[in-house]
Design a protein around this motif. Sequence first.
Motif, PDB file in Angstrom:
ATOM      1  N   LEU B  89      45.154  60.795  72.886  1.00 32.10           N
ATOM      2  CA  LEU B  89      44.469  61.344  71.706  1.00 32.10           C
ATOM      3  C   LEU B  89      43.077  60.724  71.552  1.00 32.10           C
ATOM      4  O   LEU B  89      42.117  61.410  71.182  1.00 32.10           O
ATOM      5  CB  LEU B  89      45.307  61.097  70.442  1.00 32.10           C
ATOM      6  CG  LEU B  89      46.655  61.818  70.404  1.00 32.10           C
ATOM      7  CD1 LEU B  89      47.452  61.419  69.163  1.00 32.10           C
ATOM      8  CD2 LEU B  89      46.470  63.334  70.442  1.00 32.10           C
ATOM      9  N   ILE B  90      42.971  59.440  71.851  1.00 33.71           N
ATOM     10  CA  ILE B  90      41.660  58.784  71.798  1.00 33.71           C
ATOM     11  C   ILE B  90      40.735  59.371  72.867  1.00 33.71           C
ATOM     12  O   ILE B  90      39.567  59.658  72.601  1.00 33.71           O
ATOM     13  CB  ILE B  90      41.813  57.255  72.001  1.00 33.71           C
ATOM     14  CG1 ILE B  90      42.507  56.627  70.789  1.00 33.71           C
ATOM     15  CG2 ILE B  90      40.450  56.611  72.235  1.00 33.71           C
ATOM     16  CD1 ILE B  90      42.953  55.187  71.013  1.00 33.71           C
ATOM     17  N   ASP B 164      46.215  71.568  81.821  1.00 28.83           N
ATOM     18  CA  ASP B 164      45.109  72.498  82.089  1.00 28.83           C
ATOM     19  C   ASP B 164      44.366  72.900  80.818  1.00 28.83           C
ATOM     20  O   ASP B 164      43.164  73.170  80.845  1.00 28.83           O
ATOM     21  CB  ASP B 164      45.634  73.781  82.758  1.00 28.83           C
ATOM     22  CG  ASP B 164      45.985  73.566  84.224  1.00 28.83           C
ATOM     23  OD1 ASP B 164      45.542  72.558  84.802  1.00 28.83           O
ATOM     24  OD2 ASP B 164      46.695  74.416  84.784  1.00 28.83           O
ATOM     25  N   GLU B 165      45.111  72.975  79.727  1.00 28.01           N
ATOM     26  CA  GLU B 165      44.510  73.494  78.498  1.00 28.01           C
ATOM     27  C   GLU B 165      43.278  72.697  78.082  1.00 28.01           C
ATOM     28  O   GLU B 165      42.341  73.244  77.490  1.00 28.01           O
ATOM     29  CB  GLU B 165      45.540  73.522  77.355  1.00 28.01           C
ATOM     30  CG  GLU B 165      44.993  74.242  76.124  1.00 28.01           C
ATOM     31  CD  GLU B 165      46.040  74.477  75.047  1.00 28.01           C
ATOM     32  OE1 GLU B 165      47.235  74.198  75.287  1.00 28.01           O
ATOM     33  OE2 GLU B 165      45.664  74.941  73.961  1.00 28.01           O
ATOM     34  N   PRO B 187      33.535  70.746  69.876  1.00 26.01           N
ATOM     35  CA  PRO B 187      34.367  69.750  69.169  1.00 26.01           C
ATOM     36  C   PRO B 187      35.488  70.368  68.339  1.00 26.01           C
ATOM     37  O   PRO B 187      36.583  69.800  68.260  1.00 26.01           O
ATOM     38  CB  PRO B 187      33.365  68.993  68.291  1.00 26.01           C
ATOM     39  CG  PRO B 187      32.117  69.794  68.280  1.00 26.01           C
ATOM     40  CD  PRO B 187      32.096  70.559  69.558  1.00 26.01           C
ATOM     41  N   GLN B 188      35.234  71.530  67.773  1.00 21.48           N
ATOM     42  CA  GLN B 188      36.294  72.197  66.997  1.00 21.48           C
ATOM     43  C   GLN B 188      37.523  72.486  67.851  1.00 21.48           C
ATOM     44  O   GLN B 188      38.664  72.276  67.427  1.00 21.48           O
ATOM     45  CB  GLN B 188      35.770  73.532  66.433  1.00 21.48           C
ATOM     46  CG  GLN B 188      34.950  73.405  65.160  1.00 21.48           C
ATOM     47  CD  GLN B 188      34.296  74.728  64.785  1.00 21.48           C
ATOM     48  OE1 GLN B 188      34.268  75.690  65.569  1.00 21.48           O
ATOM     49  NE2 GLN B 188      33.761  74.792  63.579  1.00 21.48           N
ATOM     50  N   TYR B 193      43.074  71.003  70.077  1.00 19.36           N
ATOM     51  CA  TYR B 193      43.920  70.495  71.161  1.00 19.36           C
ATOM     52  C   TYR B 193      44.622  69.210  70.729  1.00 19.36           C
ATOM     53  O   TYR B 193      45.814  69.023  70.994  1.00 19.36           O
ATOM     54  CB  TYR B 193      43.060  70.243  72.405  1.00 19.36           C
ATOM     55  CG  TYR B 193      43.844  69.868  73.642  1.00 19.36           C
ATOM     56  CD1 TYR B 193      44.798  70.722  74.169  1.00 19.36           C
ATOM     57  CD2 TYR B 193      43.617  68.656  74.285  1.00 19.36           C
ATOM     58  CE1 TYR B 193      45.509  70.377  75.312  1.00 19.36           C
ATOM     59  CE2 TYR B 193      44.320  68.308  75.428  1.00 19.36           C
ATOM     60  CZ  TYR B 193      45.265  69.172  75.933  1.00 19.36           C
ATOM     61  OH  TYR B 193      45.967  68.834  77.056  1.00 19.36           O
ATOM     62  N   ARG B 194      43.887  68.352  70.052  1.00 18.34           N
ATOM     63  CA  ARG B 194      44.504  67.129  69.537  1.00 18.34           C
ATOM     64  C   ARG B 194      45.625  67.450  68.549  1.00 18.34           C
ATOM     65  O   ARG B 194      46.716  66.883  68.611  1.00 18.34           O
ATOM     66  CB  ARG B 194      43.429  66.274  68.839  1.00 18.34           C
ATOM     67  CG  ARG B 194      42.995  65.094  69.668  1.00 18.34           C
ATOM     68  CD  ARG B 194      42.488  63.970  68.817  1.00 18.34           C
ATOM     69  NE  ARG B 194      41.373  64.376  67.968  1.00 18.34           N
ATOM     70  CZ  ARG B 194      40.967  63.651  66.935  1.00 18.34           C
ATOM     71  NH1 ARG B 194      41.574  62.517  66.634  1.00 18.34           N
ATOM     72  NH2 ARG B 194      39.948  64.046  66.212  1.00 18.34           N
ATOM     73  N   THR B 195      45.328  68.371  67.638  1.00 19.56           N
ATOM     74  CA  THR B 195      46.333  68.762  66.648  1.00 19.56           C
ATOM     75  C   THR B 195      47.583  69.321  67.329  1.00 19.56           C
ATOM     76  O   THR B 195      48.712  69.007  66.944  1.00 19.56           O
ATOM     77  CB  THR B 195      45.756  69.821  65.688  1.00 19.56           C
ATOM     78  OG1 THR B 195      44.556  69.313  65.107  1.00 19.56           O
ATOM     79  CG2 THR B 195      46.752  70.154  64.589  1.00 19.56           C
ATOM     80  N   TYR B 196      47.345  70.132  68.349  1.00 18.01           N
ATOM     81  CA  TYR B 196      48.471  70.727  69.086  1.00 18.01           C
ATOM     82  C   TYR B 196      49.346  69.635  69.691  1.00 18.01           C
ATOM     83  O   TYR B 196      50.579  69.643  69.532  1.00 18.01           O
ATOM     84  CB  TYR B 196      47.911  71.655  70.172  1.00 18.01           C
ATOM     85  CG  TYR B 196      48.948  72.442  70.936  1.00 18.01           C
ATOM     86  CD1 TYR B 196      50.068  72.985  70.312  1.00 18.01           C
ATOM     87  CD2 TYR B 196      48.771  72.689  72.302  1.00 18.01           C
ATOM     88  CE1 TYR B 196      50.998  73.726  71.033  1.00 18.01           C
ATOM     89  CE2 TYR B 196      49.692  73.436  73.019  1.00 18.01           C
ATOM     90  CZ  TYR B 196      50.807  73.945  72.389  1.00 18.01           C
ATOM     91  OH  TYR B 196      51.728  74.678  73.090  1.00 18.01           O
ATOM     92  N   LEU B 197      48.732  68.678  70.336  1.00 25.14           N
ATOM     93  CA  LEU B 197      49.489  67.582  70.950  1.00 25.14           C
ATOM     94  C   LEU B 197      50.247  66.778  69.891  1.00 25.14           C
ATOM     95  O   LEU B 197      51.414  66.416  70.088  1.00 25.14           O
ATOM     96  CB  LEU B 197      48.542  66.663  71.729  1.00 25.14           C
ATOM     97  CG  LEU B 197      47.960  67.241  73.010  1.00 25.14           C
ATOM     98  CD1 LEU B 197      47.005  66.236  73.656  1.00 25.14           C
ATOM     99  CD2 LEU B 197      49.065  67.610  74.010  1.00 25.14           C
ATOM    100  N   GLU B 198      49.589  66.521  68.779  1.00 22.70           N
ATOM    101  CA  GLU B 198      50.253  65.784  67.697  1.00 22.70           C
ATOM    102  C   GLU B 198      51.471  66.531  67.181  1.00 22.70           C
ATOM    103  O   GLU B 198      52.517  65.942  66.920  1.00 22.70           O
ATOM    104  CB  GLU B 198      49.262  65.536  66.556  1.00 22.70           C
ATOM    105  CG  GLU B 198      48.228  64.452  66.859  1.00 22.70           C
ATOM    106  CD  GLU B 198      47.165  64.349  65.779  1.00 22.70           C
ATOM    107  OE1 GLU B 198      46.231  63.548  65.946  1.00 22.70           O
ATOM    108  OE2 GLU B 198      47.268  65.094  64.783  1.00 22.70           O
ATOM    109  N   MET B 199      51.313  67.839  67.045  1.00 28.79           N
ATOM    110  CA  MET B 199      52.437  68.619  66.509  1.00 28.79           C
ATOM    111  C   MET B 199      53.586  68.669  67.506  1.00 28.79           C
ATOM    112  O   MET B 199      54.755  68.757  67.112  1.00 28.79           O
ATOM    113  CB  MET B 199      51.966  70.023  66.155  1.00 28.79           C
ATOM    114  CG  MET B 199      50.996  70.025  64.989  1.00 28.79           C
ATOM    115  SD  MET B 199      50.477  71.686  64.525  1.00 28.79           S
ATOM    116  CE  MET B 199      51.899  72.205  63.606  1.00 28.79           C
TER     117      MET B 199
END
Lengths: 205, 205
Positions: B89-90, B164-165, B187-188, B193-199
Amino acid sequence: MSRKGVETREKILDAAQAMVLSRGFSGVSVDKVIESLGVTKGAFFHHFKNKQDLATALIVRYAQADMDYFNEALARGERLSNDPLQQLLIFIGLYEELFAGLAEPYPGCLLATYIHEAQLFDEDVENTINNVFLTWRQELLKRLKVIAANYPARRNVDLPSLADEFIILIEGAFLLSKSLRDVKIVPQQLRHYRTYLEMIFLPDV
Amino acid sequence: MSRKGVETREKILDAAQAMVLSRGFSGVSVDKVIESLGVTKGAFFHHFKNKQDLATALIVRYAQADMDYFNEALARGERLSNDPLQQLLIFIGLYEELFAGLAEPYPGCLLATYIHEAQLFDEDVENTINNVFLTWRQELLKRLKVIAANYPARRNVDLPSLADEFIILIEGAFLLSKSLRDVKIVPQQLRHYRTYLEMIFLPDV
DNA sequence: TAAAGAACATACCAAACGGTATGTTCTAGG
DNA sequence: CCTAGAACATACCGTTTGGTATGTTCTTTA
């Protein structure tokens, strides 16, 4: 224009588009296009006043076909369900099906090709391209807003950029798919987009 | 090669790259490149044996810089946290920062430009490009597997395509960002992508 | 400091390029 | 059937293109 005339014009556009998608617009010469078809310069310059005119005709035709399929898929989604979220998920699924059914990688998006040679084209061409993107954003955003109003979103995500993500994933996936010659990449990414939306708006699935 | 020689060569590569990113490779002539720099053909063909050689030098240099930044961002993420998910995530956040800090849209990815003119280039160029993509996939997939082994995924998502995403979102976002001249788009999308991984991997946040 | 090669500069060339001028054939409508 | 314009075909032109041949200057190093 006579039937024969329309046919020739379309033949030129088809051949030119295929070549542009693999070599870029300035990588395609008028000579090569007509040579591949067995027609002459007289024929070409009867249908297009110059090479720029071909560029415009190509992108206008492509943008129109793009929008047509987009609107049709939206309409089909709305016929297949009454629920706004399901309508959108079906819409995405239809695109997934479309690209999953291809035997070889999609030859590439003409919009993307033009953007990579942007400085060659005039403002009209640029507007034609941007209108497609803005329409997609607008239509998807409209629907995302309805969904967000009806479902408790698990996360507070930005909706306009969430709308953009659809076209962005498709364009990015086209690119990777073409480079790696892997047909599965586009439907895979659309699948992720569907999953993402489900996780945002369907908390308990 | 003397210091002056290296400088000239780099100057040519810089100018050529900027022009290629806005007109495509075949839209850029050797004459225009040297004219913009005030150097002569003798200088150009002293450093590059032909135009194809320039193409190769450009993509090799670009791919190297790309990989360097990628590896550095991965390493920084791994220095800033001990948790595999947080490290990733970082890493994404670092790219988000990078592109959020730009004043104008990123001029475009040379890999993408070349892919859209693929037929102009030889197998070496193609391999250089694909190696970048495959390395990114491989490195990210390696980390996603570790994460998946340590966190209960809410959904059973496909990990290779999830890797890949990242590159797909960046490439797609570059394109839209360039066309609409909107710096925020990249950046948006990384944020999404970060949100997706977190979820996926952080069920209860 | 002399020699040798790197780092350019100048002038030129053949081919490919986009485009035009002009002639011919086809086709639809009065 | 005649005619006007659409739909081509042929031949040509000026410019741009990538590339070369050759000459000059700079820089390093023995």
